[in-house]
Scaffold this active site. Structure first.
Site: not given
Length: 403
Positions: A275, A367, A369
């Site tokens: 990001c 992202h 995750e």
């Protein structure tokens, strides 16, 4: 006759929104609704998130600092909130906009209502407005400065409210890393039962808890560092790898972090960024960044991985992007060798990943995750771990670094 009774836990009712509120956009548009969460006034850049779930993760994502977040899904709050799903120590969004707040919590993991946490963290919100209409306006006109006014702030005149909205600084030129970063270093050891790769230095620009956990689960002792960390302090740690996290603000206003990353690249330490960390890699390589009309936010953003040809659904939250050619290799203007775009958005062809071909560095704009959200890009943690192992093997063999 004996009547048998059973203890039943009844989910608590969410707080009912009280009192009028108004959303004011910088173009003068006003939307009347009801107060939700804390009351008062708040200012920020209004953005919309397209996720149908994950509102708690969104609100506690430091990347949303300085922004008034509007959920496009109409019904928000029905699963309540809990401490386990927090992505950081507090809610960072400047404000919160929903159409239909849940009247009752209905989830076995809920510990509180969303409204309770909004009040506790001072997040001023508004409900009961047509979020579809506001979203269409933002998509047409672009992200705008906005304000939410309720309680005593409603006594301000319409002209005064609009003036407050217009006079606030926009997101361009803002450096918000110091606001959201950890005040001091903390360490998370490699996960139990996982083969240790080495130490990774993580620059906290607004990192989420899941990211730290996944790095530990992939073989790293994680040293999380403040955004103000210098190259001398980083070299004292002698990390085996460096990671720059997600975060809010304009990458063009983060010159100190860009120079820090440039030094890391010169040292030849393996680097992974997500990001904001992707945007900073772009600037360290000598590329420009620019502000998107309304950004990418939500958990359903399609991205193409050029290495595999696979389409991945990703979680994103960014209003800035790197300017680079989608196809072919190009030379880093800052002298770091060959670079190529590794991922790009299938919605608007925005750069979603960078890969250096002559130094051990890569990054993605989304992202991996993804909490809450899709896990299509989770493989990137393993790809990074493999690249660090390969770098160590080449260093031990005394061979020239290439990836």
């Amino acid at each position: 006759m004996t009547t048998q009774t059973t203890d039943v836990t009844v989910p608590p009712a969410a707080a009912v929104a009280q009192g009028p509120a108004v959303l004011v956009l910088e173009d003068g548009t006003r939307y009347a609704g009801r107060a939700y969460g804390a009351t008062g006034q708040t200012l920020g850049e209004i953005v919309f998130s397209t996720g149908m779930t994950g509102y708690q993760e969104t609100l506690t994502d430091p990347s949303y600092a300085g922004q008034i977040v509007m959920m496009t899904a109409p019904h928000i709050g029905n699963t309540g909130v809990n401490d386990a799903d927090k992505e950081s120590r507090k809610m960072w969004a400047s404000g919160f906009i929903v159409r239909d707040p849940a009247r009752r919590i209905s989830n076995f993991r809920a510990e509180r209502s969303l409204d309770e946490d909004l009040v506790a963290d001072g997040v001023v919100g508004i409900s009961g407005i047509d979020t579809r209409a506001v979203t269409r306006r933002i998509r047409s006109a672009g992200a705008m400065r906005a304000g939410v006014f309720s309680g005593a702030a409603l006594e301000l005149s319409d002209d005064t409210q609009l003036a407050l909205v217009i006079e606030q600084a926009g997101m361009e030129g803002k450096n918000l890393s110091e606001l959201v970063t950890t005040p001091e270093r903390y360490d998370v050891p490699v996960a139990e039962g996982v083969d240790r790769i080495g130490t990774i230095a993580v620059l906290d620009l607004g990192i989420k808890r899941q990211t730290v956990s996944y790095l530990a689960e992939h073989g790293f002792d994680v040293a999380v560092l403040p955004a103000s960390t210098t190259i001398a302090q980083l070299r004292e740690i002698a990390p085996d790898a460096v990671f720059f996290s997600n975060g809010p603000g304009d990458p063009a206003a983060s010159g100190a972090q860009v120079e820090l990353l440039a030094e890391v690249l010169r040292d030849g330490v393996p680097y992974f960024g997500i990001c904001f960390g992707n945007q900073l890699l772009g600037r360290a390589l000598g590329l420009n960044t620019y502000k998107l009309p309304f950004g990418h936010r939500g958990i359903n953003q399609p991205v193409l991985d050029k290495r595999t040809g696979q389409v991945q659904i990703t979680a994103q939250n960014h209003g800035f992007a790197v300017e680079a050619p989608i196809e072919g290799e190009f030379a880093s203007p800052a002298g770091f060798g060959r670079v190529q775009v590794s991922h790009y958005s299938l919605n608007d062809q925005v750069v979603e990943g960078l890969e250096c071909l002559d130094i051990p560095a890569f990054s993605v704009q989304f992202h991996p995750e993804a909490a809450a959200g899709p896990h299509d890009a989770f493989y990137l943690f393993e790809r990074f771990a493999d690249s660090v192992r390969a770098h160590q093997q080449r260093a031990n063999a005394g061979t020239k670094e290439t990836i």
